[in-house]
Design a protein around this motif. Structure first.
Motif, PDB file in Angstrom:
ATOM      1  N   HIS A 713      24.861  44.262 -27.164  1.00  0.00           N
ATOM      2  CA  HIS A 713      25.038  44.384 -25.427  1.00  0.00           C
ATOM      3  C   HIS A 713      24.532  46.510 -25.486  1.00  0.00           C
ATOM      4  CE1 HIS A 713      25.370  40.630 -24.744  1.00  0.00           C
ATOM      5  NE2 HIS A 713      26.756  40.424 -25.197  1.00  0.00           N
ATOM      6  N   ARG A 716      23.992  48.138 -22.946  1.00  0.00           N
ATOM      7  CA  ARG A 716      23.521  47.533 -21.105  1.00  0.00           C
ATOM      8  C   ARG A 716      25.623  48.039 -20.497  1.00  0.00           C
ATOM      9  NH1 ARG A 716      22.262  41.701 -20.110  1.00  0.00           N
ATOM     10  NH2 ARG A 716      23.165  42.066 -17.660  1.00  0.00           N
ATOM     11  N   ALA A 746      29.157  38.140 -21.497  1.00  0.00           N
ATOM     12  CA  ALA A 746      27.711  38.060 -21.514  1.00  0.00           C
ATOM     13  C   ALA A 746      27.834  36.474 -21.593  1.00  0.00           C
ATOM     14  CB  ALA A 746      27.723  37.664 -23.531  1.00  0.00           C
ATOM     15  N   LEU A 751      27.412  40.862 -17.829  1.00  0.00           N
ATOM     16  CA  LEU A 751      26.224  40.803 -18.728  1.00  0.00           C
ATOM     17  C   LEU A 751      25.536  39.401 -18.948  1.00  0.00           C
ATOM     18  CD1 LEU A 751      27.789  42.872 -22.196  1.00  0.00           C
ATOM     19  CD2 LEU A 751      26.088  43.614 -20.139  1.00  0.00           C
ATOM     20  N   SER A 752      26.207  37.808 -18.287  1.00  0.00           N
ATOM     21  CA  SER A 752      25.677  37.254 -18.180  1.00  0.00           C
ATOM     22  C   SER A 752      23.869  37.106 -17.799  1.00  0.00           C
ATOM     23  CB  SER A 752      26.531  35.989 -17.803  1.00  0.00           C
ATOM     24  OG  SER A 752      26.810  36.351 -16.385  1.00  0.00           O
ATOM     25  N   VAL A 753      23.438  38.476 -16.643  1.00  0.00           N
ATOM     26  CA  VAL A 753      23.136  37.963 -14.968  1.00  0.00           C
ATOM     27  C   VAL A 753      22.486  39.517 -15.929  1.00  0.00           C
ATOM     28  CG1 VAL A 753      23.524  37.085 -13.808  1.00  0.00           C
ATOM     29  CG2 VAL A 753      23.912  39.456 -13.631  1.00  0.00           C
ATOM     30  N   PRO A 754      20.806  39.659 -15.757  1.00  0.00           N
ATOM     31  CA  PRO A 754      19.797  41.084 -15.745  1.00  0.00           C
ATOM     32  C   PRO A 754      21.026  42.029 -15.661  1.00  0.00           C
ATOM     33  CG  PRO A 754      18.837  38.989 -16.240  1.00  0.00           C
ATOM     34  CD  PRO A 754      20.043  38.293 -15.169  1.00  0.00           C
ATOM     35  N   GLU A 755      20.420  41.884 -13.684  1.00  0.00           N
ATOM     36  CA  GLU A 755      20.719  42.852 -13.312  1.00  0.00           C
ATOM     37  C   GLU A 755      22.742  43.313 -13.806  1.00  0.00           C
ATOM     38  OE1 GLU A 755      21.824  39.427 -10.754  1.00  0.00           O
ATOM     39  OE2 GLU A 755      20.047  40.502 -12.354  1.00  0.00           O
ATOM     40  N   HIS A 757      25.697  45.500 -15.976  1.00  0.00           N
ATOM     41  CA  HIS A 757      26.115  46.685 -15.811  1.00  0.00           C
ATOM     42  C   HIS A 757      27.747  46.387 -16.673  1.00  0.00           C
ATOM     43  CE1 HIS A 757      25.058  50.669 -18.106  1.00  0.00           C
ATOM     44  NE2 HIS A 757      25.961  50.711 -17.718  1.00  0.00           N
ATOM     45  N   GLY A 782      27.677  41.695 -12.003  1.00  0.00           N
ATOM     46  CA  GLY A 782      27.765  39.979 -12.251  1.00  0.00           C
ATOM     47  C   GLY A 782      28.237  39.104 -11.109  1.00  0.00           C
TER      48      GLY A 782
END
Length: 834
Positions: A713, A716, A746, A751-755, A757, A782
């Motif tokens: 990560h 991110r 995560a 951090l579990s979704v692409p967008e 941070h 998230g």
């Protein structure tokens, strides 16, 4: 471990003792700064005894002590000697149970010491001079607490600071003494120059001389001065002028009969009278002088054409005696007055006066010359010698009688233009000019004063300052060398830096460093420094190829040859040395355990006189260089050792992981097993960061980047905060904490979704009594977080987050809809401990 490695890891005993002797600390009186450090050490460590101990060749000596009877002991009674080889504290909980100390006389007898803890006193070059130690008369199985250990280290560092300050003050005092001496000489030259210039046309020499003496009293080293002339009856002295003499004393001195102590005796005998340490004497003749506080006296008759004309006297109430140089100045002034009286006697004495003046200046220890400028088209282009004294020839190295009528460019071909331009300015402006400059062709430095003495003529008084200038250059070179060696980490660069500094300071043609083999047959010379046009001799050389030059090294003595063509050790066949540009040589040995193991090499391509000061300078350079080389080699060995430890620890962690995987292979729920594996990897990552900093501290930013990158990560998570170092324990704790935060983010958070941070920031909070590190973890983009129903219960990861930084607590968790957040606080001092 072979002999070579042992030498590289151990700073030789003679280097350590040389460093100790260089401090000048041994057998000095007590000082409050050291006493305060020892008292503070005993209070912080709660022991009855404390010492600042320096270990010499045959004893240990205590600069400061608390509750210890003797100021020194022999080495058989020393525990501090064992601290010399320790990289950190030496702690012995029970001296009776340690093989090194169980038979120590101070353990088996009075004062029956039982516990010892000592911090090494280490110089910036790595030499250990002794220790700051605390002692108890009962065993202490627990030793010292971590805080007490840190306190003892900090106080030992303060002792080191005191030693460095002592060394700096000593070097400053030497510089000040040199400068004071130079200033005193310059001031005395000014007095002589001003007096001679004023007396050339004076009608009343005493009146002319009085203001000059008043202004120069301190420079010449006297408190009071009296000038008398002879009364017409030729039986009395009359005080005409006095410098720094009180009115009541003037009344007592205004008329003295010949033969009356003290000036009357000078008049009667017409001989100089020099008296020393009057206050300690009992001679009744000088009782009046003692009652006026006189300690030293110098009186001189002023005689012209066989007749006594005057008496000039100088006294001191502070110094017991005038030195030889001061007396020479006094006599010079008396002779100047005599010369003026002769001039005033009439035209008939002029020829004799000229001869007398020449005789006078022949007696001066300072160089003196009269020059006349040479003009071309009105512009001064050179000057010729009109008169020089004998001292001029000695100071310049040219026969005095060979230069009269010749120009300076003829006498000294290639002389610098400044030697013409400066004196030309004196003639053109009439203003005196002082100088401190080198004559390159003579390789000598001169300091003096030039002043105009008539149309197109000038006079110069000067002294040679070569030794002083070179001493200043050597001192600056050692300071520069110390700074360079501290900054460099590569041995070839250290050797080349030392060689260049020595070469440029001494003005020689080649310098270098070489290691001697065990049989002392050959020397391997590292890359050397050479002056332009001089070839390098780096590589392997046999001593036997160059004459009998190794026996001095066998005895541990410096090889010093001023001319290879005449020295008995090389004169039978000097050509091999001459072929490689060696006309003079110094090989300064570096010793280890009684054997010469290396040499610092200095060469000149022509004969060279090596002074004791130069040899002392080279010994100092050799010691500092070898200490620096030993430090770098020790650091390199430490790095290799760290890598070995790292390799073994990784193997151990891998073994732990393998055992765990084998033990847990039948566990149906693989998630906890995988979490355990990731935590082991996080610990391994933190270990790698610490390894690069030799397990002393790790930057917070580096730890965070390494852990988050290993978790996948790193790109991110934004990291923002000042540079802060963490101790080893806090580093390992933070690595696990960040691993858990990143894992949760995560699984459930940003951090579990692409967008999504994460922003991680930290700062130092100075509010309150202690400084705190404040770390914020903020997730954005998230899913909305859900606060746990029972926040005080949960798995290992949740409990780890709740414990905060290094287990200090101080955790605030937030669950706003914008994203999970956590703020953790901990005292900075706790996070930076070992």
């Amino acid at each position: 471990m072979n002999t070579h490695t042992t030498f590289d890891l151990r700073i030789a005993a003679d280097l350590r003792l040389a460093a100790l002797n260089a401090t000048g600390i041994l057998d000095t009186p007590p000082e409050a700064a050291y006493d305060d450090i020892v008292r503070l050490a005993t209070r912080l460590c709660q022991t009855p005894v404390g010492l600042v101990s320096f270990v010499a060749a045959d004893r240990q000596w205590f600069k400061a002590r608390v509750n210890f009877p003797a100021c020194e002991t022999d080495l058989d009674s020393s525990v501090c000697k064992f601290a010399l080889a320790e990289p950190d504290l030496l702690i012995i909980p029970d001296l009776t149970r340690d093989l090194r100390t169980s038979a120590n006389p101070l353990v088996t007898g009075e004062p029956f010491i039982r516990f010892y803890a000592g911090a090494p006193l280490r110089t910036p070059e790595g030499q250990v001079l002794g220790s700051l130690c605390v002692i108890d008369t009962v065993p202490r199985p627990q030793g010292l607490t971590p805080e007490q250990q840190d306190d003892l280290r900090a106080l030992a560092a303060q002792v080191g600071t005191q030693l460095q300050m002592r060394r700096a003050v000593s070097e400053r005092d030497q510089i000040v003494a040199f400068q004071a001496g130079a200033l005193r000489r310059a001031q005395r030259l000014d007095v002589v120059a001003a007096a001679s210039s004023a007396l050339l046309t004076a009608d009343n020499p005493a009146a002319v001389l009085e203001p000059i003496l008043r202004d120069g009293a301190e420079a010449l080293g006297f408190d009071r001065a009296c000038l008398y002339d002879v009364t017409p009856d030729r039986r009395h002295l009359r005080l005409t002028h006095a410098v720094n003499v009180a009115p009541e004393a003037r009344e007592d001195l205004k008329r003295l009969p010949f033969g009356t102590p003290i000036c009357g005796l000078v008049a009667e005998t017409r001989q100089p009278l020099i008296l020393e340490d009057l206050q300690a004497g009992v001679d009744p003749r000088w009782e009046t002088a003692r009652s006026h506080g006189l300690t030293a006296y110098a009186g001189f008759p002023v005689v012209s054409r066989g007749e006594l004309q005057a008496v000039i006297a100088f006294v001191s109430t502070r110094m017991p005696a005038f030195d030889r140089e001061t007396l020479s100045f006094f006599e010079t002034l008396a002779r100047l007055m005599a010369a003026v009286h002769e001039r005033l006697d009439g035209e008939e004495a002029l020829a004799e006066t000229g001869a007398y003046w020449r005789s006078l200046f022949e007696r001066l220890s300072e160089g003196f010359l009269v020059g006349e400028v040479v003009r071309h088209a009105g512009r001064i282009i050179d000057w010729r010698y009109v008169e020089v004294n004998h001292a001029w020839g000695e100071l310049v190295g040219v026969k005095s009688n060979s230069v009269i009528g010749r120009t300076i460019r003829e006498v000294l071909p290639g002389v610098e233009d400044d030697w013409v331009a400066d004196f030309a300015q004196v003639v053109e402006t009439g203003e005196p000019r002082e100088f401190l400059r080198r004559v390159e062709t003579l390789d000598r430095w001169y300091e003096g004063r030039a002043f105009a003495v008539g149309a197109d003529r000038f006079a110069v008084t000067f002294l040679e300052m070569t030794d002083r200038v070179q001493a200043d250059a050597r001192r600056v070179a050692l300071l520069t060398l110390g700074d360079r060696l501290r900054d460099l980490t590569a041995i070839p660069e250290m050797i080349l830096a030392a060689s260049e500094i020595v070469g440029t300071t001494l003005g020689v043609t080649r310098t270098g460093f070489g290691r001697v083999d065990a049989a002392m047959e050959c020397v391997n010379i590292e890359k050397d420094w050479t002056a332009p046009g001089t070839v390098s001799i780096a590589g392997r050389h046999r001593f036997a190829d160059y004459g009998n030059i190794r026996e001095d090294l066998r005895r541990g003595e410096a090889l010093v040859i001023e001319d290879v063509r005449t020295d008995p050790r090389t004169r039978h066949d000097p050509q091999p040395l001459l072929d490689i540009g060696i006309g003079a040589i110094v090989n300064m040995p570096v010793r280890d355990r009684g054997r010469s193991v290396a040499v610092f090499i200095v060469h000149d391509d022509k004969p060279h006189r090596w002074s004791e000061e130069t040899l002392g300078f080279l010994r100092n350079v050799a010691e500092r260089l070898e200490a620096g080389v030993a430090r770098v080699r020790a650091e390199e060995d430490q790095r290799i050792l760290n890598e070995e430890i790292s390799h073994r620890l990784k193997n151990m962690l891998a073994m732990v992981l393998s055992i765990a995987m084998q033990t847990l292979r039948n566990v149906p729920d693989r998630a906890p097993v995988e979490a355990f594996e990731r935590r082991i990897h996080a610990l391994s990552t933190a270990h790698n960061v610490l390894l690069h900093r030799t397990w002393t501290a790790a930057p917070l930013r580096d730890v965070a980047q390494a852990v988050l990158s290993a978790a996948g990560h790193g790109d991110r998570v934004t990291l923002e905060g000042p540079a802060i170092d963490l101790g080893p324990r806090a580093t390992l704790s933070l690595s696990l904490l960040l691993h858990e935060l990143a894992t949760n983010a995560a699984k459930y958070g940003a951090l579990s979704v692409p967008e999504g941070h994460v922003v991680m920031t930290w700062r130092i909070d100075d509010e309150g009594d202690t400084r705190e590190l404040v770390l914020d973890w903020t997730e954005r983009g998230g899913p909305a977080p859900v606060a746990p129903v029972q926040p005080r219960r949960g798995g290992f990861g949740s409990r780890l987050i709740q414990m905060g930084l290094a287990g200090s607590g101080g955790v605030a968790l937030r669950y706003p809809s914008s994203g999970f957040g956590a703020t953790m606080r901990a005292p900075l001092v706790q996070l930076q401990q070992g």
